[in-house]
Design an enzyme around this catalytic site. Structure first.
Site, PDB file in Angstrom:
ATOM      1  N   HIS A 199       6.104  -1.586   7.651  1.00 16.45           N
ATOM      2  CA  HIS A 199       6.370  -3.150   7.111  1.00 16.45           C
ATOM      3  C   HIS A 199       7.666  -3.606   7.228  1.00 16.45           C
ATOM      4  CE1 HIS A 199       2.464  -2.206   5.349  1.00 16.45           C
ATOM      5  NE2 HIS A 199       2.705  -1.717   4.340  1.00 16.45           N
ATOM      6  N   HIS A 257       0.364  -8.765   1.475  1.00 16.96           N
ATOM      7  CA  HIS A 257       0.277  -7.338   0.651  1.00 16.96           C
ATOM      8  C   HIS A 257      -0.434  -7.474  -0.972  1.00 16.96           C
ATOM      9  CE1 HIS A 257       0.267  -3.086   0.448  1.00 16.96           C
ATOM     10  NE2 HIS A 257       0.970  -2.902   1.724  1.00 16.96           N
ATOM     11  N   GLU A 299      -5.424  -5.865   3.897  1.00 14.44           N
ATOM     12  CA  GLU A 299      -4.301  -6.329   4.597  1.00 14.44           C
ATOM     13  C   GLU A 299      -4.644  -6.762   6.147  1.00 14.44           C
ATOM     14  OE1 GLU A 299      -1.054  -3.539   4.136  1.00 14.44           O
ATOM     15  OE2 GLU A 299      -2.262  -2.666   2.834  1.00 14.44           O
TER      16      GLU A 299
END
Ligand code: BGC
Length: 317
Positions: A79, A150, A282
């Protein structure tokens, strides 16, 4: 509907959607104020980048040069690294209608990524009960880019999501190793707990997953192939009647069922966030695409524009 979004990480802090009686309820996880967002939390509601999901060992080769990134998830990069786009202060500009445009320029070398990247994320709440997210980015050097949101959804507003019924427009998924890095295979979902081609309660096949902590944390290969804005997934919560449809231009969607939540984080209105109390859809390119030439490319080159959209649409049944 009501959406509340902060310029810190472009985090969607609240999203209120009606049930079949017309009663609005906040359907995303998050906090009541800024401070807890500044401490460790699992990306609640945030824009994730420069590259969402995992990059094996934080390494990739681009045009013959090896790049190394921050390692923040076991042996891997996750991420965007230690300080990803979710922890940046974005510039916010109101747009016509119920919309805000957020911009951020990620400098050359940030978290190890090559080149400066100018990003905009525009969030629009439409009259059709949709939250639309438009992503644009340009780079001054070739660089990988994979942006997602997210948000953690719970369409009942509380409890767990095991009984939420999920359908995903994916005949294939990308199997992963024990550090959740794709093996490179694109496998059929047929006969596996990854088969959501007919609606299934989210928790009904957890035991067949044989993973710890139990739950989904998997990328689905969307049948649309990332060509145009297409329906990727539909989730229905039987009691409230709330339905969430996710449309995207992306080729994949990571289903994550908040397996790592353990009740230690206290969120809005004093709720302890327990395992499986929310799901994330996502929309993105596949994990570790930079190291898998057979996956759709995440490389953005100068002169090109990264352009993607995801729509979270709320209805009732
Ligand atoms: C990842 C999970 C991770 C979660 C929160 C998801 O996108 O796939 O493995 O725990 O984000 O960081």
């Amino acid at each position: 509907m009501v959406a509340k979004i902060t310029n810190y990480g472009t985090i969607i802090t609240e999203l209120h959607a009606p049930d079949r009686q017309g009663k609005n309820q906040d359907v995303v996880l998050g906090f009541d104020h800024l401070e807890p967002y500044l401490t460790k939390h699992p990306y609640f509601g945030a824009t994730v980048g420069r590259v969402a999901n995992r990059i094996a060992k934080g390494r990739f080769e681009l045009d013959g040069k090896t790049h190394t990134l921050a390692i923040n998830d076991g042996p891997n990069h996750l991420h965007g690294g230690l300080k990803g786009f979710d922890k940046m202060r974005w510039k916010a500009e109101p747009q016509a209608g119920a919309a805000v445009k957020f911009t951020y320029t990620s400098p050359d070398g940030e978290e190890g990524y090559p080149g400066a990247l100018a990003v905009s994320v525009t969030m629009t709440l439409t009259e059709a009960n949709e939250l639309r997210i438009d992503y644009l980015a340009t780079a001054d050097q070739p660089t990988p880019v994979n942006l997602t949101n997210h948000s953690y959804f719970n369409l009942a507003g509380s409890g767990d999501v095991l009984g939420h019924e999920l359908w995903i427009a994916a005949d294939h998924y990308t199997p992963v190793d024990e550090t959740r890095i794709p093996t490179g295979e694109i496998k059929s979902v047929k006969g596996t707990p990854m088969d959501f081609t007919s609606p299934q309660p989210i928790g009904s096949r957890f035991v067949q997953l044989h993973v710890k902590p139990v739950g989904y944390d998997n990328n689905f290969v969307l049948n649309s192939g990332g060509k145009g804005l297409a329906l990727a997934a539909r989730v229905r919560e039987p009691k409230s009647g709330r339905v969430l449809e996710t449309y995207t231009t992306q080729p994949g969607v990571q289903l994550y069922t908040s397996n790592f939540l353990d009740g230690s984080l206290t969120g809005k209105q004093g709720f302890a966030y327990r395992q499986h109390c929310a799901f994330c859809l996502e929309t993105q390119h596949f994990a570790d695409s930079v190291n898998h030439p057979n996956f759709p490319s995440v490389i953005l080159r100068p002169g090109q524009t990264y352009s993607h959209a995801t729509v979270y649409k709320f209805t009732v049944t």
